[in-house]
Scaffold this motif. Structure first.
Motif, short mmCIF file in Angstrom:
data_model
loop_
_atom_site.label_atom_id
_atom_site.label_comp_id
_atom_site.label_asym_id
_atom_site.label_seq_id
_atom_site.Cartn_x
_atom_site.Cartn_y
_atom_site.Cartn_z
N ILE A 136 10.86 0.78 34.65
CA ILE A 136 9.47 0.31 34.58
C ILE A 136 9.43 -1.20 34.44
CG2 ILE A 136 7.41 0.29 33.11
CD1 ILE A 136 7.91 3.26 32.57
N SER A 147 2.35 -2.49 32.47
CA SER A 147 2.77 -1.26 31.81
C SER A 147 2.74 -1.44 30.30
CB SER A 147 4.20 -0.88 32.25
OG SER A 147 4.58 0.36 31.68
N THR A 168 5.06 -0.66 27.20
CA THR A 168 6.49 -0.39 27.06
C THR A 168 7.00 -0.89 25.71
OG1 THR A 168 8.57 -0.50 28.32
CG2 THR A 168 7.39 -2.56 28.00
#
Length: 290
Positions: free
Chosen positions: A228, A239, A241
């Motif tokens: 990712i 994203s 994360t």
């Protein structure tokens, strides 16, 4: 019967899948099948009910599993007791964690463990953190470094290591994503999101969308937080994360952290194992250094 056959049997009682157990225990499916047939002949009863689609334990299989667990436990304790170096554990410990955890948290744990138990062989497998609990449940790993899932299975044990903050990440360079971020307000519904396929990270992300009342623009569903981060660094999207992934990422210079409009609860990171393995000398010794 022998100890190797007992280990094969116990793994199969958990996986209920001949191919999966054969792969995890490094034998061919035909070897596993023959070993179970010999075991059933020795016991004098069918231990498994099987057809082309499924494998299930019979009542005799359940009873024999208790015997096999006790036998393996006694064997492990006996080997430790009669070893000439009784103060040193010997054996093998199968660990599972993400690539990031192998950099960030595992070295300190292993340093402390190996100082006390230098004769224990360490076998490390790395992969998607979202699969860590499953690896333990399937007996592919003795201990996994994992984010605490919700709900947490009753038959597993979790020893907390750390709290891991979650952040929103975006590319630093000029691209379509960066242009959206420079608007007077961040258009969260238009930003392309890269999300985990499953696991605790996906649940955190979905809850964040829900709290914002957001219908997200999902660009990709990806296995592994490291992958990712790479996609964000390529300018594919943004994203949510773990911050530690970015800290240890080789592409961290191409990634920035952007403010979140609402708090994101951190992960609880810890060591996960099966509860019935807590009395195993090697597993117990590793958990002592956590």
């Amino acid at each position: 019967m022998d100890i190797k056959t007992i280990k094969l049997y116990l793994h199969l009682t958990e996986s209920l899948h001949f191919s999966r157990t054969a792969q995890a225990m490094h034998v061919s499916p035909s070897t596993l099948s023959r070993a179970m047939q010999r075991l059933e002949d020795e016991v004098g009863a069918k231990l498994f009910q099987r057809d082309n689609r499924s494998v299930a334990l019979t009542s005799a299989g359940v009873e024999y599993r208790h015997f096999a667990e006790q036998t393996l436990d006694h064997w492990t304790k006996l080997k430790t007791k009669i070893d000439p170096k009784q103060d040193l554990l010997r054996g093998k410990l199968n660990l599972y964690c993400s690539v990031t955890a192998a950099y960030s948290h595992l070295p300190g744990l292993l340093d402390r463990f190996r100082r006390e138990h230098p004769l224990v062989e360490i076998a490390l497998t790395t992969g998607d953190a979202a699969n860590a609990v499953r690896e333990v449940k399937n007996n592919n790993a003795d201990i996994a470094i994992a984010a605490l899932p919700d709900p947490f299975p009753d038959n597993l044990h979790f020893a907390k290591i750390d709290d891991i903050p979650l952040v929103i990440i975006a590319p630093t360079f000029r691209c379509q994503v960066q242009e959206l971020l420079t608007e007077s307000y961040i258009p969260w519904d238009r930003l392309p999101f890269i999300v985990p396929e499953h696991g605790p990270g996906r649940r955190r992300t979905d809850n964040w969308f829900k709290q914002l009342g957001l219908s997200p623009n999902i660009y990709a569903q990806v296995s592994g937080q490291e992958a990712i981060a790479s996609m964000v660094a390529l300018g594919c999207g943004v994203s949510i994360t773990p911050e530690v992934v970015i800290t240890n990422s080789p592409v961290r210079d191409r990634i920035q952290i952007i403010p979140t409009p609402i708090p994101i609860p951190p992960f609880e990171l810890g060591c996960c194992c099966r509860r019935k393995r807590l009395d195993d000398p090697i597993v117990a010794a590793f958990l002592k250094v956590v």
